[in-house]
Design a protein around this motif. Sequence first.
Motif, mmCIF file in Angstrom:
data_model
loop_
_atom_site.group_PDB
_atom_site.id
_atom_site.type_symbol
_atom_site.label_atom_id
_atom_site.label_comp_id
_atom_site.label_asym_id
_atom_site.label_seq_id
_atom_site.Cartn_x
_atom_site.Cartn_y
_atom_site.Cartn_z
ATOM 1 N N LEU A 30 0.588 -1.229 -0.183
ATOM 2 C CA LEU A 30 -0.005 0.042 -0.070
ATOM 3 C C LEU A 30 0.605 1.252 0.352
ATOM 4 C CD1 LEU A 30 -2.876 1.441 0.109
ATOM 5 C CD2 LEU A 30 -2.177 1.548 2.391
ATOM 6 N N TRP A 31 0.717 1.959 -0.867
ATOM 7 C CA TRP A 31 1.598 3.141 -0.841
ATOM 8 C C TRP A 31 0.660 4.478 -1.052
ATOM 9 C CZ3 TRP A 31 3.298 5.017 -6.732
ATOM 10 C CH2 TRP A 31 3.718 5.325 -6.824
ATOM 11 N N LEU A 32 1.124 5.161 -0.190
ATOM 12 C CA LEU A 32 0.383 6.811 0.699
ATOM 13 C C LEU A 32 1.320 7.248 0.473
ATOM 14 C CD1 LEU A 32 -0.474 4.725 3.995
ATOM 15 C CD2 LEU A 32 -2.239 4.897 1.824
ATOM 16 N N GLY A 33 0.124 8.616 0.481
ATOM 17 C CA GLY A 33 0.379 9.660 0.273
ATOM 18 C C GLY A 33 0.429 10.898 0.966
ATOM 19 N N HIS A 34 0.905 11.524 1.582
ATOM 20 C CA HIS A 34 -0.139 12.601 2.548
ATOM 21 C C HIS A 34 -0.147 14.012 2.350
ATOM 22 C CE1 HIS A 34 3.506 15.716 1.448
ATOM 23 N NE2 HIS A 34 4.327 14.288 1.472
ATOM 24 N N GLY A 35 -0.857 14.576 3.003
ATOM 25 C CA GLY A 35 -2.235 16.111 2.444
ATOM 26 C C GLY A 35 -1.191 17.078 2.485
ATOM 27 N N ALA A 96 8.202 -6.103 -5.355
ATOM 28 C CA ALA A 96 8.803 -7.035 -6.117
ATOM 29 C C ALA A 96 7.724 -8.571 -6.238
ATOM 30 C CB ALA A 96 9.717 -8.119 -4.579
ATOM 31 N N GLY A 97 6.710 -7.385 -7.375
ATOM 32 C CA GLY A 97 5.808 -8.288 -7.899
ATOM 33 C C GLY A 97 4.558 -8.795 -7.286
ATOM 34 N N VAL A 98 4.575 -8.406 -5.798
ATOM 35 C CA VAL A 98 2.958 -8.346 -5.389
ATOM 36 C C VAL A 98 2.503 -6.792 -6.398
ATOM 37 C CG1 VAL A 98 3.932 -9.373 -3.260
ATOM 38 C CG2 VAL A 98 3.968 -7.295 -3.357
ATOM 39 N N PRO A 99 0.714 -7.163 -5.775
ATOM 40 C CA PRO A 99 0.255 -6.040 -6.012
ATOM 41 C C PRO A 99 0.198 -4.876 -5.663
ATOM 42 C CG PRO A 99 -1.659 -7.970 -5.841
ATOM 43 C CD PRO A 99 -0.423 -8.284 -5.158
ATOM 44 N N VAL A 100 0.063 -3.796 -5.872
ATOM 45 C CA VAL A 100 0.508 -2.942 -5.055
ATOM 46 C C VAL A 100 -1.163 -1.963 -4.943
ATOM 47 C CG1 VAL A 100 1.639 0.271 -5.331
ATOM 48 C CG2 VAL A 100 2.996 -2.119 -5.912
ATOM 49 N N ALA A 101 -1.635 -1.429 -4.147
ATOM 50 C CA ALA A 101 -2.815 -0.608 -3.290
ATOM 51 C C ALA A 101 -1.848 1.460 -3.809
ATOM 52 C CB ALA A 101 -3.682 -1.135 -3.136
ATOM 53 N N VAL A 102 -2.865 2.314 -4.547
ATOM 54 C CA VAL A 102 -2.042 2.833 -3.675
ATOM 55 C C VAL A 102 -3.374 4.426 -3.322
ATOM 56 C CG1 VAL A 102 -1.336 3.218 -6.131
ATOM 57 C CG2 VAL A 102 -3.788 3.975 -5.640
ATOM 58 N N GLY A 103 -2.861 5.698 -2.428
ATOM 59 C CA GLY A 103 -3.983 5.683 -0.999
ATOM 60 C C GLY A 103 -3.396 7.142 -0.839
ATOM 61 N N GLY A 104 -3.842 7.816 -0.292
ATOM 62 C CA GLY A 104 -3.548 8.640 0.446
ATOM 63 C C GLY A 104 -4.357 9.549 1.449
ATOM 64 N N ARG A 105 -4.086 10.820 2.421
ATOM 65 C CA ARG A 105 -4.532 11.589 3.138
ATOM 66 C C ARG A 105 -4.946 12.383 2.263
ATOM 67 N NH1 ARG A 105 -5.691 14.619 6.600
ATOM 68 N NH2 ARG A 105 -6.764 13.248 7.856
ATOM 69 N N SER A 106 -6.510 13.428 2.292
ATOM 70 C CA SER A 106 -6.078 15.049 1.588
ATOM 71 C C SER A 106 -5.887 14.501 0.226
ATOM 72 C CB SER A 106 -5.730 15.203 2.653
ATOM 73 O OG SER A 106 -6.334 16.923 2.464
ATOM 74 N N ALA A 107 -4.810 15.851 0.217
ATOM 75 C CA ALA A 107 -4.061 15.872 -1.280
ATOM 76 C C ALA A 107 -3.518 15.297 -1.561
ATOM 77 C CB ALA A 107 -3.625 17.120 -1.449
ATOM 78 N N GLY A 108 -2.902 14.119 -0.516
ATOM 79 C CA GLY A 108 -2.478 12.928 -1.381
ATOM 80 C C GLY A 108 -4.103 11.037 -1.391
ATOM 81 N N ALA A 109 -4.837 11.466 -1.625
ATOM 82 C CA ALA A 109 -5.887 10.413 -1.499
ATOM 83 C C ALA A 109 -6.294 11.471 -3.429
ATOM 84 C CB ALA A 109 -6.568 11.489 -0.883
ATOM 85 N N ARG A 110 -6.122 12.478 -3.274
ATOM 86 C CA ARG A 110 -6.302 14.215 -4.488
ATOM 87 C C ARG A 110 -5.222 12.807 -6.067
ATOM 88 N NH1 ARG A 110 -6.893 19.410 -5.411
ATOM 89 N NH2 ARG A 110 -8.302 19.117 -7.017
#
Length: 222
Positions: A30-35, A96-110
């Motif tokens: 899970l790859w997460l961005g900040h606000g 390393a080959g496993v699925p990637v989900a993305v996300g984040g909070r506030s502006a990072g979610a956008r």
Amino acid sequence: MPRPSELTVPTETGPGRLLVSPAEHPAALLWLGHGAGGGAGARDLVALAETLPRHGVTVVRHEQPWVLAGRRIAPRPAVLDAGWLAAAPAVAELAAGVPVAVGGRSAGARVACRTAAAVGAAAVVCLAFPLHPPGRPERSRAEELLRPTVPVLVAQGTRDAFGTADEITAAAAGAPAVEVLPVGGADHAMAVGRSGPVDQEAALALLAAAVGPFLRRSVPTR
């Protein structure tokens, strides 16, 4: 569980940083961005980084170049997207080959919603999605929220001035890929007041407990 690590990522606007909380036997990343008002130390991002690795999900918190440079104001969306996309090869290597989900909070979610297709994300996790500026519901960003074609989970406070959980639910009506998790008493920072239905620790635990099952339902495993 392995210890967290840091990785610097070069971009056209300066270095970004990935804070990696690895799972011992990961089934997903899970790859997460900040606000726009802070970095990777936001309470909800930290809660996920501390909890999900124990359940087979590596969490990567992405600090944008403007934060590392000590600036107080986030750049325009196109620059945020570019800084995020510049890290995609490094994130893929970490996965390393496993699925990637993305996300984040506030502006990072956008950012995550706008770029989900470009990075081949398997799912999107939005924390405090800023549906509109405070007091300006007519300036809706629903188009961004509904852009991903993969499953989306939105954890939204019931007191969020940028759009309550009820507003998010209404905006996503008819979009079966979008799930909404109301966080009772939480504001845009996922802060719960003393009069809230649950305390701060319980609210963050609810959030972390919901994201893991969402990923297991939504992300294909090897």
